[in-house]
Each structure stands twice: as structure tokens, then as C-alpha cells.
Design a protein around this motif. Sequence first.
Motif, mmCIF file in Angstrom:
data_model
loop_
_atom_site.group_PDB
_atom_site.id
_atom_site.type_symbol
_atom_site.label_atom_id
_atom_site.label_comp_id
_atom_site.label_asym_id
_atom_site.label_seq_id
_atom_site.Cartn_x
_atom_site.Cartn_y
_atom_site.Cartn_z
ATOM 1 N N PRO A 29 0.797 -1.228 0.000
ATOM 2 C CA PRO A 29 0.000 0.000 0.000
ATOM 3 C C PRO A 29 0.832 1.281 0.000
ATOM 4 O O PRO A 29 0.273 2.384 0.087
ATOM 5 C CB PRO A 29 -0.810 -0.124 1.290
ATOM 6 N N ALA A 30 2.149 1.159 -0.131
ATOM 7 C CA ALA A 30 3.009 2.344 -0.008
ATOM 8 C C ALA A 30 2.712 3.392 -1.069
ATOM 9 O O ALA A 30 2.877 4.587 -0.839
ATOM 10 C CB ALA A 30 4.476 1.923 -0.077
ATOM 11 N N GLY A 31 2.261 2.976 -2.235
ATOM 12 C CA GLY A 31 2.000 3.934 -3.309
ATOM 13 C C GLY A 31 0.562 4.393 -3.403
ATOM 14 O O GLY A 31 0.142 4.900 -4.457
ATOM 15 N N ALA A 32 -0.200 4.241 -2.331
ATOM 16 C CA ALA A 32 -1.622 4.589 -2.362
ATOM 17 C C ALA A 32 -1.830 6.078 -2.632
ATOM 18 O O ALA A 32 -1.031 6.929 -2.221
ATOM 19 C CB ALA A 32 -2.286 4.200 -1.041
ATOM 20 N N VAL A 33 -2.921 6.373 -3.339
ATOM 21 C CA VAL A 33 -3.303 7.742 -3.676
ATOM 22 C C VAL A 33 -4.608 8.075 -2.975
ATOM 23 O O VAL A 33 -5.556 7.274 -2.997
ATOM 24 C CB VAL A 33 -3.469 7.899 -5.204
ATOM 25 N N ASN A 34 -4.670 9.245 -2.338
ATOM 26 C CA ASN A 34 -5.898 9.711 -1.693
ATOM 27 C C ASN A 34 -6.747 10.461 -2.706
ATOM 28 O O ASN A 34 -6.316 11.471 -3.259
ATOM 29 C CB ASN A 34 -5.560 10.641 -0.522
ATOM 30 N N MET A 35 -7.985 9.997 -2.939
ATOM 31 C CA MET A 35 -8.854 10.622 -3.922
ATOM 32 C C MET A 35 -9.740 11.661 -3.218
ATOM 33 O O MET A 35 -10.922 11.437 -2.956
ATOM 34 C CB MET A 35 -9.697 9.566 -4.633
ATOM 35 N N GLU A 36 -9.140 12.811 -2.900
ATOM 36 C CA GLU A 36 -9.892 13.897 -2.301
ATOM 37 C C GLU A 36 -10.723 14.585 -3.388
ATOM 38 O O GLU A 36 -10.226 14.850 -4.489
ATOM 39 C CB GLU A 36 -8.959 14.890 -1.627
ATOM 40 N N LEU A 37 -11.986 14.884 -3.076
ATOM 41 C CA LEU A 37 -12.920 15.395 -4.068
ATOM 42 C C LEU A 37 -13.744 16.546 -3.507
ATOM 43 O O LEU A 37 -14.174 16.500 -2.348
ATOM 44 C CB LEU A 37 -13.880 14.285 -4.526
ATOM 45 N N LYS A 38 -13.995 17.531 -4.340
ATOM 46 C CA LYS A 38 -14.976 18.553 -4.021
ATOM 47 C C LYS A 38 -16.367 18.018 -4.369
ATOM 48 O O LYS A 38 -16.498 17.125 -5.211
ATOM 49 C CB LYS A 38 -14.703 19.826 -4.817
ATOM 50 N N PRO A 39 -17.421 18.545 -3.742
ATOM 51 C CA PRO A 39 -18.763 18.110 -4.122
ATOM 52 C C PRO A 39 -18.989 18.288 -5.624
ATOM 53 O O PRO A 39 -18.696 19.334 -6.190
ATOM 54 C CB PRO A 39 -19.673 19.036 -3.309
ATOM 55 N N GLY A 40 -19.483 17.229 -6.274
ATOM 56 C CA GLY A 40 -19.703 17.265 -7.714
ATOM 57 C C GLY A 40 -18.576 16.680 -8.525
ATOM 58 O O GLY A 40 -18.726 16.489 -9.736
ATOM 59 N N GLU A 41 -17.440 16.367 -7.894
ATOM 60 C CA GLU A 41 -16.337 15.726 -8.600
ATOM 61 C C GLU A 41 -16.435 14.211 -8.482
ATOM 62 O O GLU A 41 -17.032 13.674 -7.546
ATOM 63 C CB GLU A 41 -14.994 16.201 -8.045
ATOM 64 N N PHE A 42 -15.801 13.512 -9.432
ATOM 65 C CA PHE A 42 -15.824 12.051 -9.421
ATOM 66 C C PHE A 42 -14.533 11.523 -10.034
ATOM 67 O O PHE A 42 -13.783 12.238 -10.693
ATOM 68 C CB PHE A 42 -17.026 11.521 -10.214
ATOM 69 N N PHE A 43 -14.286 10.247 -9.790
ATOM 70 C CA PHE A 43 -13.210 9.552 -10.493
ATOM 71 C C PHE A 43 -13.728 8.214 -10.980
ATOM 72 O O PHE A 43 -14.765 7.714 -10.513
ATOM 73 C CB PHE A 43 -11.964 9.396 -9.603
ATOM 74 N N LEU A 44 -13.035 7.630 -11.930
ATOM 75 C CA LEU A 44 -13.380 6.341 -12.523
ATOM 76 C C LEU A 44 -12.345 5.305 -12.123
ATOM 77 O O LEU A 44 -11.169 5.629 -11.965
ATOM 78 C CB LEU A 44 -13.418 6.442 -14.051
ATOM 79 N N PHE A 45 -12.781 4.044 -11.985
ATOM 80 C CA PHE A 45 -11.813 2.998 -11.670
ATOM 81 C C PHE A 45 -12.288 1.635 -12.137
ATOM 82 O O PHE A 45 -13.484 1.382 -12.293
ATOM 83 C CB PHE A 45 -11.460 2.982 -10.173
ATOM 84 N N SER A 46 -11.320 0.767 -12.339
ATOM 85 C CA SER A 46 -11.538 -0.581 -12.843
ATOM 86 C C SER A 46 -12.115 -1.486 -11.761
ATOM 87 O O SER A 46 -11.915 -1.273 -10.565
ATOM 88 C CB SER A 46 -10.198 -1.150 -13.333
ATOM 89 N N GLU A 47 -12.777 -2.565 -12.229
ATOM 90 C CA GLU A 47 -13.336 -3.547 -11.291
ATOM 91 C C GLU A 47 -12.259 -4.277 -10.497
ATOM 92 O O GLU A 47 -12.548 -4.885 -9.466
ATOM 93 C CB GLU A 47 -14.190 -4.572 -12.047
ATOM 94 N N LYS A 48 -10.995 -4.205 -10.911
ATOM 95 C CA LYS A 48 -9.919 -4.904 -10.213
ATOM 96 C C LYS A 48 -8.974 -3.976 -9.445
ATOM 97 O O LYS A 48 -8.015 -4.439 -8.841
ATOM 98 C CB LYS A 48 -9.110 -5.738 -11.206
ATOM 99 N N LEU A 49 -9.254 -2.673 -9.450
ATOM 100 C CA LEU A 49 -8.367 -1.743 -8.744
ATOM 101 C C LEU A 49 -8.525 -1.894 -7.236
ATOM 102 O O LEU A 49 -9.637 -1.830 -6.698
ATOM 103 C CB LEU A 49 -8.682 -0.302 -9.146
ATOM 104 N N LEU A 50 -7.414 -2.089 -6.539
ATOM 105 C CA LEU A 50 -7.455 -2.146 -5.078
ATOM 106 C C LEU A 50 -7.814 -0.776 -4.524
ATOM 107 O O LEU A 50 -7.213 0.240 -4.876
ATOM 108 C CB LEU A 50 -6.087 -2.571 -4.521
ATOM 109 N N HIS A 51 -8.808 -0.753 -3.631
ATOM 110 C CA HIS A 51 -9.211 0.497 -3.004
ATOM 111 C C HIS A 51 -9.816 0.210 -1.644
ATOM 112 O O HIS A 51 -10.163 -0.924 -1.315
ATOM 113 C CB HIS A 51 -10.194 1.263 -3.892
#
Length: 249
Positions: A170-192
Motif C-alpha cells: 500500500p506504499a504507493g496509495a493515492v488519496n482521492m480527495e474530491l470537491k462536491p460534484g467531482e468524481f473519479f473512474l476505476f476498474s473492477e480490479k483496482l485495489l481500493h
Amino acid sequence: MTKLVSPLTREEVDFFVANGYLGPYAAMSPAEMARIRQEIEERVLTSDGPKPRSRMQSRHMDQAVIYDLATHPAIIERIAGLLGPDLIVWATNLWLKEPGGTQIPWHQDIDGWPLEPQLNTSAWIAIDEVTVENACVQIIPGSHRQSLSHTRAGADMAFFKMADPSAYDPAGAVNMELKPGEFFLFSEKLLHGSSRNISQKRRLGLSVRVTLPMVHVFQDVSPLHAGHTAIIARGKDVMGFNRYASRPQ
């Protein structure tokens, strides 16, 4: 008026292939989301939906505000750049984490989903402001390139299964901080996953699960799923495998 969404660039597609995610993008402004948030608080979080065990699941089936978020062009048109022109939304889930809310362990969504084949791209859209302090989603770029075994999670975690801790770093983990109304996309196999909410602020978001009409969604695998309906979000379904419903009033 709906704003035109620019198609994904070759660079964005290549980034998704290499890393398993894209974004953040803005579907709307924080002010626009504030109006939607009020409707969700007044109509969705206070009412029972089609799934008796949780008010958070599949509310696209009975609430137009969730249906509209799940089919927002900013989301669907970008996913079309990854999966093609014909798309169905097969599941939605609200993720409400109050102050002190428990940890969601590292996991891959593909483990246990009622899909055949298991092909999916998810969007996670922020309804509240989402920060590290109130437990934003964390992702591990590139982790979608392998399928990991899952084991029993700790009793203090929100899920009962988690990815085998010996199988990833998990050392390379990214924090997906979002403002209201923002989104991100990810694969069915992405660790989260997400940590415990250590702030005094609630965290509310919506996950939108998108696949292709050629995928069988096992909509009646248990009483919990009985009567489930999906959405034809873009294009058409010439296969006829799945069950759909129109936008709720």
C-alpha cells in the motif's frame, strides 16, 4: 443546458489501462451539488428503497435524483471512451460514513460481483466534500493488473472480506480527495479502500457501476436482489440478457 463532454484522449485511455483509474473530473459545481444533496437528504436518506436491508443500495430504482446522477453525461460519456457506445448502469450504492465510521479494507470489487463476465467501470462521485480526514477513497495505481485472493477482514471493519495483505504493497496509495460534484473512474480490479472517519464531518458519495449489455447481471441471485433493474445509460441493448426500468417519477 447539459454541457458537452469532451471525449477521452488517447493519453487518458492509456493512463487508465496502465493505472486502473482516471480523474478527478467535475460533473457539476459544488453549488449545483448542494441542491442535489438537499434532495438526497430529504427524500433518499429518510426513506426505504427497494432493498429492505439498506437505504443505500439501488436507489436509482425509486429515486429520480439518484437515477440522474448515475446517468450524468460527464460520467457516462467518459466511460464510453473506455467501454464503447452501449452502456448499462447495473448498480448504484450510496456510501455514508459518519464521524467515527469504520474502515473499509483494501479490496477488489470483482471479488463476489454477480456479473458474467466480470467487466465493469465504476464512478465514485462526491456528494459531500471528501478529504483525507473524513475518509476519502484510497487507491493503489496499477493494482488492477492482477486478481488477488481475499481473506476474512477484521471484526472492526465495514466489510467481512479483504484482499490478502501479503499480496500487495500500500506504499504507493493515492488519496482521492474530491470537491462536491467531482468524481473519479476505476476498474473492477483496482485495489481500493478507506480509513476510519477521524473528523467531525460526514462523508457521503455515490458509486455508479457501469458495464456492457453483453454482460449477464444475475439480478435474482438471492432474495436481496429479487426484482433488481438496471438502466440503459447509453446506446442500446440488442442482447436482451438483463432487466431494465425507466426513470422513476
